[in-house]
Enzyme design. Structure first.
Site, PDB file in Angstrom:
ATOM      1  N   ARG A  70       0.847  -1.198   0.000  1.00  8.34           N
ATOM      2  CA  ARG A  70       0.000   0.000   0.000  1.00  8.34           C
ATOM      3  C   ARG A  70       0.884   1.250   0.000  1.00  8.34           C
ATOM      4  NH1 ARG A  70      -1.911   0.782   4.325  1.00  8.34           N
ATOM      5  NH2 ARG A  70      -1.270  -1.067   5.465  1.00  8.34           N
ATOM      6  N   TYR A 198      -1.450  -3.390  -6.872  1.00  8.48           N
ATOM      7  CA  TYR A 198      -1.296  -4.114  -5.605  1.00  8.48           C
ATOM      8  C   TYR A 198      -2.576  -4.102  -4.762  1.00  8.48           C
ATOM      9  CZ  TYR A 198      -0.266  -5.196  -0.817  1.00  8.48           C
ATOM     10  OH  TYR A 198      -0.340  -5.749   0.427  1.00  8.48           O
ATOM     11  N   LYS A 207      -9.812  -2.325   1.333  1.00  9.19           N
ATOM     12  CA  LYS A 207      -9.549  -1.208   2.243  1.00  9.19           C
ATOM     13  C   LYS A 207     -10.295   0.065   1.806  1.00  9.19           C
ATOM     14  CE  LYS A 207      -7.339  -3.790   4.906  1.00  9.19           C
ATOM     15  NZ  LYS A 207      -5.980  -4.165   5.054  1.00  9.19           N
ATOM     16  N   HIS A 227     -10.808  -2.652  11.135  1.00  6.77           N
ATOM     17  CA  HIS A 227      -9.703  -3.494  10.643  1.00  6.77           C
ATOM     18  C   HIS A 227      -9.511  -4.627  11.652  1.00  6.77           C
ATOM     19  CE1 HIS A 227      -5.212  -3.576   9.182  1.00  6.77           C
ATOM     20  NE2 HIS A 227      -5.953  -4.418   8.503  1.00  6.77           N
ATOM     21  N   SER A 249      -1.600  -3.742  10.199  1.00 11.66           N
ATOM     22  CA  SER A 249      -1.225  -4.589   9.068  1.00 11.66           C
ATOM     23  C   SER A 249       0.005  -5.431   9.402  1.00 11.66           C
ATOM     24  CB  SER A 249      -0.927  -3.716   7.853  1.00 11.66           C
ATOM     25  OG  SER A 249      -2.064  -2.936   7.565  1.00 11.66           O
ATOM     26  N   CYS A 251       0.389  -7.735  11.610  1.00  9.83           N
ATOM     27  CA  CYS A 251       0.620  -7.896  13.049  1.00  9.83           C
ATOM     28  C   CYS A 251      -0.172  -9.063  13.633  1.00  9.83           C
ATOM     29  CB  CYS A 251       0.309  -6.608  13.789  1.00  9.83           C
ATOM     30  SG  CYS A 251       1.530  -5.328  13.448  1.00  9.83           S
ATOM     31  N   ASP A 276      -9.610  -9.949   8.440  1.00 12.80           N
ATOM     32  CA  ASP A 276      -9.060  -8.610   8.174  1.00 12.80           C
ATOM     33  C   ASP A 276     -10.048  -7.465   8.416  1.00 12.80           C
ATOM     34  OD1 ASP A 276      -6.696  -7.156   7.265  1.00 12.80           O
ATOM     35  OD2 ASP A 276      -7.833  -6.654   5.457  1.00 12.80           O
ATOM     36  N   ARG A 365       2.036 -12.160  -0.752  1.00  8.56           N
ATOM     37  CA  ARG A 365       0.697 -12.494  -0.237  1.00  8.56           C
ATOM     38  C   ARG A 365       0.093 -13.677  -0.991  1.00  8.56           C
ATOM     39  NH1 ARG A 365      -1.828  -8.822   3.811  1.00  8.56           N
ATOM     40  NH2 ARG A 365      -0.175  -7.317   4.196  1.00  8.56           N
TER      41      ARG A 365
HETATM   42  P1  GTP Z   1      -2.691  -7.761   7.202  1.00  6.76           P
HETATM   43  O1  GTP Z   1      -3.187  -8.777   6.219  1.00  6.76           O
HETATM   44  O2  GTP Z   1      -1.550  -6.949   6.647  1.00  6.76           O
HETATM   45  O3  GTP Z   1      -3.753  -6.878   7.755  1.00  6.76           O
HETATM   46  O4  GTP Z   1      -1.933  -8.563   8.389  1.00  6.76           O
HETATM   47  P2  GTP Z   1      -2.390  -9.524   9.589  1.00  6.76           P
HETATM   48  O5  GTP Z   1      -2.676  -8.703  10.793  1.00  6.76           O
HETATM   49  O6  GTP Z   1      -3.425 -10.476   9.141  1.00  6.76           O
HETATM   50  O7  GTP Z   1      -1.007 -10.281   9.902  1.00  6.76           O
HETATM   51  P3  GTP Z   1      -0.622 -11.828   9.776  1.00  6.76           P
HETATM   52  O8  GTP Z   1      -1.458 -12.723  10.637  1.00  6.76           O
HETATM   53  O9  GTP Z   1      -0.552 -12.175   8.337  1.00  6.76           O
HETATM   54  O10 GTP Z   1       0.849 -11.836  10.406  1.00  6.76           O
HETATM   55  C1  GTP Z   1       1.905 -11.081   9.902  1.00  6.76           C
HETATM   56  C2  GTP Z   1       3.233 -11.654  10.350  1.00  6.76           C
HETATM   57  O11 GTP Z   1       3.285 -11.754  11.782  1.00  6.76           O
HETATM   58  C3  GTP Z   1       3.483 -13.049   9.811  1.00  6.76           C
HETATM   59  O12 GTP Z   1       4.823 -13.129   9.387  1.00  6.76           O
HETATM   60  C4  GTP Z   1       3.243 -13.941  10.991  1.00  6.76           C
HETATM   61  O13 GTP Z   1       4.003 -15.131  10.927  1.00  6.76           O
HETATM   62  C5  GTP Z   1       3.645 -13.062  12.179  1.00  6.76           C
HETATM   63  N1  GTP Z   1       2.877 -13.419  13.416  1.00  6.76           N
HETATM   64  C6  GTP Z   1       1.533 -13.604  13.499  1.00  6.76           C
HETATM   65  N2  GTP Z   1       1.170 -13.980  14.758  1.00  6.76           N
HETATM   66  C7  GTP Z   1       2.310 -14.007  15.483  1.00  6.76           C
HETATM   67  C8  GTP Z   1       2.582 -14.314  16.860  1.00  6.76           C
HETATM   68  O14 GTP Z   1       1.719 -14.637  17.666  1.00  6.76           O
HETATM   69  N3  GTP Z   1       3.901 -14.215  17.250  1.00  6.76           N
HETATM   70  C9  GTP Z   1       4.898 -13.860  16.375  1.00  6.76           C
HETATM   71  N4  GTP Z   1       6.139 -13.788  16.840  1.00  6.76           N
HETATM   72  N5  GTP Z   1       4.658 -13.575  15.071  1.00  6.76           N
HETATM   73  C10 GTP Z   1       3.391 -13.644  14.630  1.00  6.76           C
HETATM   74  C1  SPV Z   2      -3.138  -4.571   5.047  1.00  6.27           C
HETATM   75  O1  SPV Z   2      -2.172  -3.939   4.590  1.00  6.27           O
HETATM   76  O2  SPV Z   2      -3.652  -4.299   6.156  1.00  6.27           O
HETATM   77  C2  SPV Z   2      -3.713  -5.700   4.280  1.00  6.27           C
HETATM   78  C3  SPV Z   2      -3.242  -5.910   2.911  1.00  6.27           C
HETATM   79  O3  SPV Z   2      -4.595  -6.384   4.772  1.00  6.27           O
HETATM   80  S1  SPV Z   2      -3.989  -4.776   1.810  1.00  6.27           S
HETATM   81  O4  SPV Z   2      -5.157  -5.416   1.214  1.00  6.27           O
HETATM   82  O5  SPV Z   2      -3.028  -4.463   0.797  1.00  6.27           O
HETATM   83  O6  SPV Z   2      -4.410  -3.596   2.521  1.00  6.27           O
HETATM   84 MN    MN Z   3      -5.244  -5.593   6.754  1.00  8.48          MN
END
Ligand code: GTP
Ligand code: SPV
Ligand code: MN
Length: 580
Positions: A70, A198, A207, A227, A249, A251, A276, A365
């Site tokens: 983004r 993207y 979003k 979110h 994001s 996290c 999400d 992704r």
């Molecule tokens: P968006 O799609 O960007 O909104 O992200 P999201 O909040 O869905 O994040 P996602 O679950 O994809 O995690 C992002 C990164 O954090 C990945 O590399 C995961 O492996 C890592 N991660 C997720 N949960 C944990 C956790 O409990 N501990 C640690 N150390 N890393 C984590």
């Molecule tokens: C984020 O960045 O929080 C995502 C991926 O979930 S995107 O759809 O690109 O916003």
């Molecule tokens: Mn997101």
């Protein structure tokens, strides 16, 4: 006879006159249409088929190397009054933004097909769902929208019934970062995006619509667009509690949404409703009800493995699109953290060389239907949504912020959400690892002034008679060597278990200036005995550090000026006083 589709038809004609496509294709969402688009993209090299034995009907897409995340600095909210967008958004005067975008869109689809993509955000028969139409010249966007939303004929039929939809116009343009803008006109229910293919910049249902435009509508109509992931947590007695959690994001939302309980917790089960985005409505019984407006996952690949997120791996075995991942010699998708194997080609298609950085882009992704997820629950299609027992806020903080704490009440919970901060990630272009305030994980996504948004959140204290409890978690504390103190992933269930026990009044807590924390013995840490002293660190409240934090929060809130609700400022003063 005039039809309710006349508005749509004349907009499509108007866009065609501006953008001059060679052809117009109305998407119906069928399997045949999908296959045709895939064949076209394979022929043009935009999709590369992956190993059909291990990953049937899966494709790799390599985006332009300058178009991988983004672009918050190029994302604008264009309201008549700048104050309505607020300091949390970039603002442009609507007439100026329209002139700029019209100039970019003029003739941009020459030689291309223009796709008209009707979609519905949320279950097709839910009163809470909202429709939109995205016009795009990118078949990759169409293929992703087909997975991420309820796209095609049923959505068009609903639009014809309701006559109301959000308009989104998208062109990949020249993929030139100098000619790239993501514009929102909430007063016109209009989105215009140019120059990026993207995810968050181009899949306009996500979003742009489901958060920025929807948050604006939600404020006018008395609901919340957030979110957040949505999960059901089933205990060994068979009771399920639903919680919604907002993390910035990259996290941990997708991972928490698909959690597999640790072996020490037989009988527990986590059900995925969404990973999400969450739309929250006050229900007839005074509780908050959640729907997931999406129908697929656009998830972060790196870090996803059989160990950390088996459900995601099992979801990704077929019918998935991978963007900017690496591949193995036998053409399977690969990313850092997946396995010990050696990738053959990196995300740009070069022979893998560690000197070039990670093999998969850190923001690579996968796009996949949520129905393929082993933990998917049909409740995701419930038109009434699921009742929410707890709201969880969380961030990526290597120091200070404890593993979990509970807000004292709703108002304090709103302050906790507004005060959130997190280290930046690769999900947006710019520096990574810098702590920034990200209220309710909505900094990049709230379509209006945060001060008004905080007031809107506070108003639910009166709108609801059965308020969810509010918590804050942090899975990302690190020790002096930079190693995570908490194992995370499946073990996060132990924290959810305490949260649910709190909701059921089954467990006590320690009162601290920042909120209620579990006593060491309140957390079910069977099997984690090796953590030893780390637990004490994870549950400590460093009053001196929090005083500094509270002062920073005060400065942050002051940045929104007089528009910040006095109730929130008073809540902050109470926090500051408790820390003295
Ligand atoms: P968006 O799609 O960007 O909104 O992200 P999201 O909040 O869905 O994040 P996602 O679950 O994809 O995690 C992002 C990164 O954090 C990945 O590399 C995961 O492996 C890592 N991660 C997720 N949960 C944990 C956790 O409990 N501990 C640690 N150390 N890393 C984590
Ligand atoms: C984020 O960045 O929080 C995502 C991926 O979930 S995107 O759809 O690109 O916003
Ligand atoms: Mn997101």
């Amino acid at each position: 006879m005039t039809s309710r589709l006349d508005v749509l038809n004349s907009w499509v004609q108007e866009v065609a006159q501006l953008t001059k496509p060679d052809a117009i294709h109305w998407c119906e969402g069928s399997e045949a249409e999908r296959r045709e688009l895939e064949a076209l993209m394979v022929e043009r090299g935009e999709l590369l088929p992956l190993n059909p034995q291990t990953h049937p009907d899966c494709f790799l897409h390599r985006s332009h190397p300058s178009d991988v995340a983004r672009v918050e600095h190029l994302t604008f909210v264009c309201t008549r009054h700048a104050d309505d967008a607020g300091p949390n958004n970039h603002w442009m005067e609507p007439a100026q933004a329209h002139a700029k975008m019209d100039a970019l869109f003029a003739g941009c689809m020459r030689g291309r097909t223009m796709y008209v993509v009707p979609y519905c955000m949320g279950p097709i028969d839910s009163p809470y769902s909202r429709c939109g139409v995205e016009i795009t010249d990118s078949p990759y966007v169409v293929a992703n929208m087909r997975i991420m939303t309820r796209m095609g004929s049923p959505a068009l039929a609903r639009i014809e019934r309701e006559g109301r939809f959000v308009r989104g116009l998208h062109s990949i343009g020249e993929l030139d970062p100098e000619r790239r803008f993501i514009m929102h006109f909430p007063e016109e229910l209009l989105i215009q995006s140019y120059g990026s293919g993207y995810g968050g910049n181009a899949l306009l249902g996500k979003k742009c619509h489901a958060l920025r435009i929807a948050s604006w509508q939600a404020r006018e109509e008395g609901w919340l667009a957030e979110h957040m992931l949505i999960v059901g947590i089933q205990n060994p007695e068979g009771q399920t509690h639903y919680v919604a959690a907002a993390f910035p994001s990259a996290c941990g939302k997708t991972n928490l949404a698909m959690l597999i309980p640790p072996e020490t917790h037989p009988g527990w089960k986590v059900w995925t409703v969404g990973d999400d985005i969450c739309w929250l409505h006050p229900g007839p019984d005074g509780r908050l009800y959640a729907i997931n407006p999406e129908s697929g996952f656009f998830g972060v690949a790196p870090g996803t493995s059989r160990k950390t997120n088996r459900n995601a791996i099992d979801t990704l075995g077929h019918d998935a699109i991978f963007t900017n991942v690496a591949v193995t010699a036998d053409n399977r998708p690969w990313w850092e953290g997946l396995s010990d194997e050696h990738p053959a080609k990196d995300w740009q298609g070069r022979d893998f060389d560690p000197a070039n950085g990670p093999a998969a882009h850190p923001n690579s992704r996968f796009t996949v239907s949520m129905r393929q997820c082993p933990s998917f629950t049909p409740e995701a299609d419930n038109p009434r949504g699921v009742p929410i027992s707890a709201i969880i806020f969380g961030g990526r903080r290597e120091s200070l912020v404890p593993l979990v704490f509970e807000a004292r009440d709703w108002k304090h919970g709103v302050l906790v959400g507004a005060s959130m901060a997190s280290e930046t990630t690769a999900a947006a272009t710019g520096a990574v690892g810098v702590v920034r305030r990200d209220s309710m994980a909505m900094k990049p996504f709230c379509g209006y002034n945060f001060a008004d948004y905080f007031g809107h959140w506070l108003s639910f204290g009166e709108r609801l008679t059965r308020l969810p409890r509010i918590f804050h978690v942090n899975w990302f504390r690190k020790d002096a060597d930079g190693k995570f103190l908490w194992p995370g992933f499946g073990d996060n269930l132990r924290v959810l278990q305490w949260i649910i026990a709190r909701c059921k009044h089954e467990v006590g807590a320690v009162e601290t200036p920042i909120g209620h924390l579990p006593r060491h013995e309140d957390l079910d840490l069977r099997g984690l005995e090796h953590l030893g002293e780390a637990v004490g660190k994870l549950l400590a409240v460093d009053t001196k550090g929090w005083r500094r934090e509270a002062d920073e929060i005060g400065e942050y809130l002051a940045g929104f000026g007089d528009r910040v609700p006095s109730e929130l400022r008073e809540e902050h003063s109470r926090l500051r006083a408790r820390l003295c």
